[in-house]
Design a protein around this motif. Structure first.
Motif, PDB file in Angstrom:
ATOM      1  N   UNK A   1       0.832  -1.199   0.000  1.00 39.76           N
ATOM      2  CA  UNK A   1       0.000   0.000   0.000  1.00 39.76           C
ATOM      3  C   UNK A   1       0.870   1.253   0.000  1.00 39.76           C
ATOM      4  N   UNK A   2       1.939   1.232   0.795  1.00 42.23           N
ATOM      5  CA  UNK A   2       2.816   2.399   0.888  1.00 42.23           C
ATOM      6  C   UNK A   2       3.448   2.724  -0.456  1.00 42.23           C
ATOM      7  N   UNK A   3       3.907   1.696  -1.155  1.00 43.18           N
ATOM      8  CA  UNK A   3       4.513   1.928  -2.470  1.00 43.18           C
ATOM      9  C   UNK A   3       3.492   2.466  -3.464  1.00 43.18           C
ATOM     10  N   UNK A   4       2.241   1.957  -3.396  1.00 46.02           N
ATOM     11  CA  UNK A   4       1.206   2.426  -4.311  1.00 46.02           C
ATOM     12  C   UNK A   4       0.850   3.890  -4.044  1.00 46.02           C
ATOM     13  N   UNK A   5       0.891   4.294  -2.786  1.00 41.66           N
ATOM     14  CA  UNK A   5       0.526   5.666  -2.423  1.00 41.66           C
ATOM     15  C   UNK A   5       1.680   6.629  -2.688  1.00 41.66           C
ATOM     16  N   UNK A   6       2.899   6.135  -2.588  1.00 43.64           N
ATOM     17  CA  UNK A   6       4.078   7.001  -2.618  1.00 43.64           C
ATOM     18  C   UNK A   6       4.155   7.835  -3.895  1.00 43.64           C
ATOM     19  N   UNK A   7       3.959   7.196  -5.052  1.00 46.79           N
ATOM     20  CA  UNK A   7       4.098   7.929  -6.317  1.00 46.79           C
ATOM     21  C   UNK A   7       3.040   9.022  -6.480  1.00 46.79           C
ATOM     22  N   UNK A   8       1.733   8.727  -6.266  1.00 45.03           N
ATOM     23  CA  UNK A   8       0.741   9.813  -6.385  1.00 45.03           C
ATOM     24  C   UNK A   8       0.986  10.951  -5.400  1.00 45.03           C
ATOM     25  N   UNK A   9       1.414  10.634  -4.190  1.00 52.18           N
ATOM     26  CA  UNK A   9       1.663  11.679  -3.200  1.00 52.18           C
ATOM     27  C   UNK A   9       2.819  12.563  -3.645  1.00 52.18           C
ATOM     28  N   UNK A  10       3.851  11.948  -4.237  1.00 49.47           N
ATOM     29  CA  UNK A  10       4.980  12.739  -4.733  1.00 49.47           C
ATOM     30  C   UNK A  10       4.517  13.712  -5.810  1.00 49.47           C
ATOM     31  N   UNK A  11       3.617  13.253  -6.691  1.00 47.36           N
ATOM     32  CA  UNK A  11       3.079  14.128  -7.743  1.00 47.36           C
ATOM     33  C   UNK A  11       2.292  15.290  -7.129  1.00 47.36           C
ATOM     34  N   UNK A  12       1.461  14.988  -6.130  1.00 50.81           N
ATOM     35  CA  UNK A  12       0.676  16.027  -5.461  1.00 50.81           C
ATOM     36  C   UNK A  12       1.602  17.054  -4.802  1.00 50.81           C
ATOM     37  N   UNK A  13       2.639  16.564  -4.111  1.00 46.47           N
ATOM     38  CA  UNK A  13       3.558  17.476  -3.436  1.00 46.47           C
ATOM     39  C   UNK A  13       4.303  18.354  -4.432  1.00 46.47           C
ATOM     40  N   UNK A  14       4.783  17.750  -5.517  1.00 49.46           N
ATOM     41  CA  UNK A  14       5.499  18.531  -6.529  1.00 49.46           C
ATOM     42  C   UNK A  14       4.576  19.568  -7.165  1.00 49.46           C
ATOM     43  N   UNK A  15       3.316  19.141  -7.429  1.00 50.47           N
ATOM     44  CA  UNK A  15       2.372  20.092  -8.008  1.00 50.47           C
ATOM     45  C   UNK A  15       2.093  21.254  -7.082  1.00 50.47           C
ATOM     46  N   UNK A  16       1.910  20.960  -5.797  1.00 53.80           N
ATOM     47  CA  UNK A  16       1.650  22.027  -4.824  1.00 53.80           C
ATOM     48  C   UNK A  16       2.838  22.990  -4.728  1.00 53.80           C
TER      49      UNK A  16
END
Length: 320
Positions: A162-177
């Motif tokens: 689950x952590x690996x699946x969440x990690x990539x989308x969260x990185x995109x959200x953080x970079x976008x913000x």
């Protein structure tokens, strides 16, 4: 090596029968400490004074039946009972055994004189029963422990996935913000919203990192870790679960605790188990919210007189 005496209580109101039994034990090869009672009242007095390992009781006594002693418990658990009677009918034997008697002896001069042999055999059989029961309980305990370990291993694998699946989308959200913040007016509403998004994403990223640490197979060598980080990351992982169960968690950590060499993943898993057990115990005792529905986690140096180290304690007021 001295063989300890086996504690025996004989409940018999016939004086001549008592004398035959006494003579038998006087010449017994096995060590027995035998006490006598003439009725149920005296028997209960003897039992309260010193718990026997075996009771041999006459079926018919002045104040009741010897089977009334069946089911009594002492400091070592249930006390086995052997019933004696002068009426050796099959129905009497069946009734005594159905009532829970361990064995049945028809009273004759020979059987009374050989009472040490009957008692020794009954104690051997009872020791075997108790041993089997203890072994079965230990087997069940180990099975439960193994199943728990397997569940924790499965949970770790699931958490890692689950952590690996969440990690990539969260990185995109953080970079976008962060990109929005770079181009937005620092005092504007867009910057405020982007900051809130970034803060929430960073919180999720922290939880993901903690999940990955929890899921990691920590077979590596010791590394230096801060107790504060271990406790903080573990309590955050369970924070939402405890909040849903209306359980408060209080953390008291001694200031300036040094980094310590340890396998932090294993310590975190142990702490996770303790917190989960505390949660289950509180939920079993209290339904819904309650002032006592609280878990206290403390972390401090061990006393000087003990081995050097750091102690983490989990306390609750649940069942068990």
């Amino acid at each position: 090596m001295t063989v300890p005496e086996r504690q025996l209580l004989v409940v018999e109101d016939n004086a001549s029968h008592v004398e035959l039994i006494r003579r038998g034990f006087a010449t017994a090869t096995e060590p027995f400490d035998v006490r006598f009672a003439s009725d149920l009242g005296a028997a209960h007095g003897q039992i309260s004074e010193r718990c026997p390992e075996l009771i041999v009781a006459d079926l018919r006594l002045p104040d009741g039946r010897g089977t009334h002693l069946i089911g009594l418990r002492g400091d070592r658990g249930r006390i086995p009972v052997v019933v004696m009677t002068g009426h050796g009918t099959e129905s009497v034997a069946v009734d005594a055994l159905k009532a829970g008697a361990m064995d049945y002896i028809v009273k004759t001069p020979e059987s009374l004189a050989s009472m040490p042999r009957h008692a020794a055999r009954a104690l051997r059989e009872w020791d075997h029963v108790v041993g089997k029961r203890a072994a079965e309980q230990e087997r069940k305990r180990l099975e439960t422990q193994l199943l728990h370990a397997q569940r924790m291993e499965s949970l770790g694998t699931l958490a890692g996935g689950v952590a690996h699946e969440i990690n990539n989308p969260i990185s995109i959200v953080m970079n976008g913000a962060e990109l929005i913040l770079d181009d937005a007016d620092p005092d504007g509403e867009i910057a405020l919203n982007a900051s809130q998004i970034l803060a929430a994403a960073e919180r999720v990223a922290t939880i993901v990192r903690d999940l990955l640490v929890f899921a990691r197979d920590d077979g590596s060598a010791h590394s230096m870790a801060r107790p504060l980080d271990i406790v903080d990351s573990t309590t955050k992982l369970l924070g939402r679960v405890l909040e849903k169960d209306q359980i408060d968690i209080e953390v008291e950590i001694e200031r300036d605790l040094p980094r310590s060499p340890c396998r932090s993943g294993q310590i975190q898993q142990v702490l996770m188990n303790l917190l989960t057990n505390a949660r289950d115990a509180l939920n079993a005792r209290y339904e819904g919210g309650h002032d006592a529905k609280c878990i206290l986690v403390t972390c401090h140096r061990r006393p000087i007189e003990e081995d050097e180290g750091i102690r983490i304690t989990v306390e609750d007021h649940g069942t068990g």
